[in-house]
Design a protein around this motif. Sequence first.
Motif, short mmCIF file in Angstrom:
data_model
loop_
_atom_site.label_atom_id
_atom_site.label_comp_id
_atom_site.label_asym_id
_atom_site.label_seq_id
_atom_site.Cartn_x
_atom_site.Cartn_y
_atom_site.Cartn_z
N VAL A 155 -4.53 -5.14 -2.85
CA VAL A 155 -3.40 -5.17 -1.91
C VAL A 155 -3.33 -6.54 -1.24
O VAL A 155 -2.25 -7.13 -1.13
N HIS A 201 0.83 -1.21 0.00
CA HIS A 201 0.00 0.00 0.00
C HIS A 201 0.86 1.26 0.00
O HIS A 201 0.56 2.24 -0.68
N VAL A 229 -3.96 0.63 -4.51
CA VAL A 229 -4.67 1.24 -3.39
C VAL A 229 -5.91 0.47 -2.96
O VAL A 229 -6.30 0.53 -1.80
N ASP A 230 -6.51 -0.27 -3.88
CA ASP A 230 -7.69 -1.06 -3.55
C ASP A 230 -7.32 -2.16 -2.56
O ASP A 230 -6.38 -2.92 -2.79
N ARG A 231 -8.03 -2.24 -1.44
CA ARG A 231 -7.72 -3.22 -0.38
C ARG A 231 -7.70 -4.65 -0.91
O ARG A 231 -6.84 -5.45 -0.53
N GLY A 270 2.10 2.90 -3.18
CA GLY A 270 1.16 3.77 -3.87
C GLY A 270 0.68 3.27 -5.22
O GLY A 270 -0.18 3.89 -5.83
N LYS A 271 1.22 2.15 -5.69
CA LYS A 271 0.81 1.64 -6.99
C LYS A 271 -0.51 0.90 -6.92
O LYS A 271 -1.25 0.84 -7.89
#
Length: 99
Positions: free
Chosen positions: A56, A45, A51-53, A48-49
Amino acid sequence: MTDASRPTTEITLLERQYVIACPPDEQDKLERTARYLDRAMQGIHAQGKVVDRERVAIMAALNITHELLETLEERRAGEQSLGELSERLEKALADAPSR
């Protein structure tokens, strides 16, 4: 045992709380596992590439699975090497002249 009486443990992944069914004698392992997963997820996370949980979590699962498979492969190679050394030692002992 009903769901209401099932022992649970609360874990945190990416700053979100989850309640997981877990026997009391496994709680420490679950918490340690959750910390490891959370660190992996935080690292992904933080880049920064992604972001969707969900993404991730998938990336973290793939990375951890890769680590596991690498470790298992190294272990198998170590066991094979140890087996070969053991065979050589047994052969050397068998071939050694007796006193």
